[in-house]
Design a protein around this motif. Structure first.
Motif, PDB file in Angstrom:
ATOM      1  N   GLN A  49       2.044  -8.569 -12.008  1.00 17.94           N
ATOM      2  CA  GLN A  49       1.310  -7.858 -13.043  1.00 17.94           C
ATOM      3  C   GLN A  49      -0.163  -7.879 -12.676  1.00 17.94           C
ATOM      4  O   GLN A  49      -0.687  -8.894 -12.243  1.00 17.94           O
ATOM      5  N   ASN A  56      -8.106   0.243 -13.357  1.00 17.59           N
ATOM      6  CA  ASN A  56      -7.539   1.312 -12.548  1.00 17.59           C
ATOM      7  C   ASN A  56      -8.518   2.489 -12.643  1.00 17.59           C
ATOM      8  O   ASN A  56      -8.366   3.379 -13.477  1.00 17.59           O
ATOM      9  N   GLY A  59      -7.127   6.139 -12.139  1.00 16.10           N
ATOM     10  CA  GLY A  59      -6.137   6.614 -13.083  1.00 16.10           C
ATOM     11  C   GLY A  59      -4.782   6.898 -12.465  1.00 16.10           C
ATOM     12  O   GLY A  59      -4.036   7.739 -12.962  1.00 16.10           O
ATOM     13  N   ARG A  60      -4.435   6.204 -11.399  1.00 11.16           N
ATOM     14  CA  ARG A  60      -3.147   6.425 -10.735  1.00 11.16           C
ATOM     15  C   ARG A  60      -2.024   5.764 -11.514  1.00 11.16           C
ATOM     16  O   ARG A  60      -2.191   4.735 -12.140  1.00 11.16           O
ATOM     17  N   ASP A  61      -0.850   6.376 -11.447  1.00 10.49           N
ATOM     18  CA  ASP A  61       0.337   5.854 -12.106  1.00 10.49           C
ATOM     19  C   ASP A  61       1.204   5.188 -11.037  1.00 10.49           C
ATOM     20  O   ASP A  61       1.776   5.858 -10.192  1.00 10.49           O
ATOM     21  N   PHE A  62       1.304   3.857 -11.103  1.00 11.96           N
ATOM     22  CA  PHE A  62       2.050   3.107 -10.100  1.00 11.96           C
ATOM     23  C   PHE A  62       3.411   2.657 -10.619  1.00 11.96           C
ATOM     24  O   PHE A  62       4.094   1.894  -9.975  1.00 11.96           O
ATOM     25  N   LYS A  63       3.839   3.120 -11.781  1.00 11.35           N
ATOM     26  CA  LYS A  63       5.111   2.696 -12.352  1.00 11.35           C
ATOM     27  C   LYS A  63       6.238   3.565 -11.814  1.00 11.35           C
ATOM     28  O   LYS A  63       6.174   4.784 -11.887  1.00 11.35           O
ATOM     29  N   LYS A  70       8.338   6.759  -5.915  1.00  8.12           N
ATOM     30  CA  LYS A  70       6.869   6.850  -5.768  1.00  8.12           C
ATOM     31  C   LYS A  70       6.503   6.805  -4.311  1.00  8.12           C
ATOM     32  O   LYS A  70       7.068   6.135  -3.524  1.00  8.12           O
TER      33      LYS A  70
END
Length: 70
Positions: A49, A56, A59-63, A70
């Motif tokens: 975590q 961030n 604003g990237r989405d790493f989920k 991904k």
């Protein structure tokens, strides 16, 4: 078990006892003593975590909800 023998050997050395590692192992075997088995620390990692202090900025989405997405 070898780690427990080494720990016991180090404790005896700190108490100024002159004893070899093999003698500690031999005496433990003679009296049927054994150390607690230690669990290896491999393979039990939880997903990391990100700490709250790290932002961030991009604003990237790493989920990833599925493998290899991904």
């Amino acid at each position: 078990m070898l780690t427990r023998i080494k720990e016991l050997h180090e404790d005896l050395r700190e108490e100024k006892e002159t004893v070899s590692l093999n003698r500690v192992a031999r005496l433990m075997a003679l009296y049927g003593l054994q150390g607690w088995p230690r669990k290896k620390g491999r393979g039990r990692k939880t997903p990391s975590q990100r700490p709250d202090s790290i932002k961030n900025h991009l604003g990237r989405d790493f989920k990833a909800f599925e493998p290899n997405t991904k």
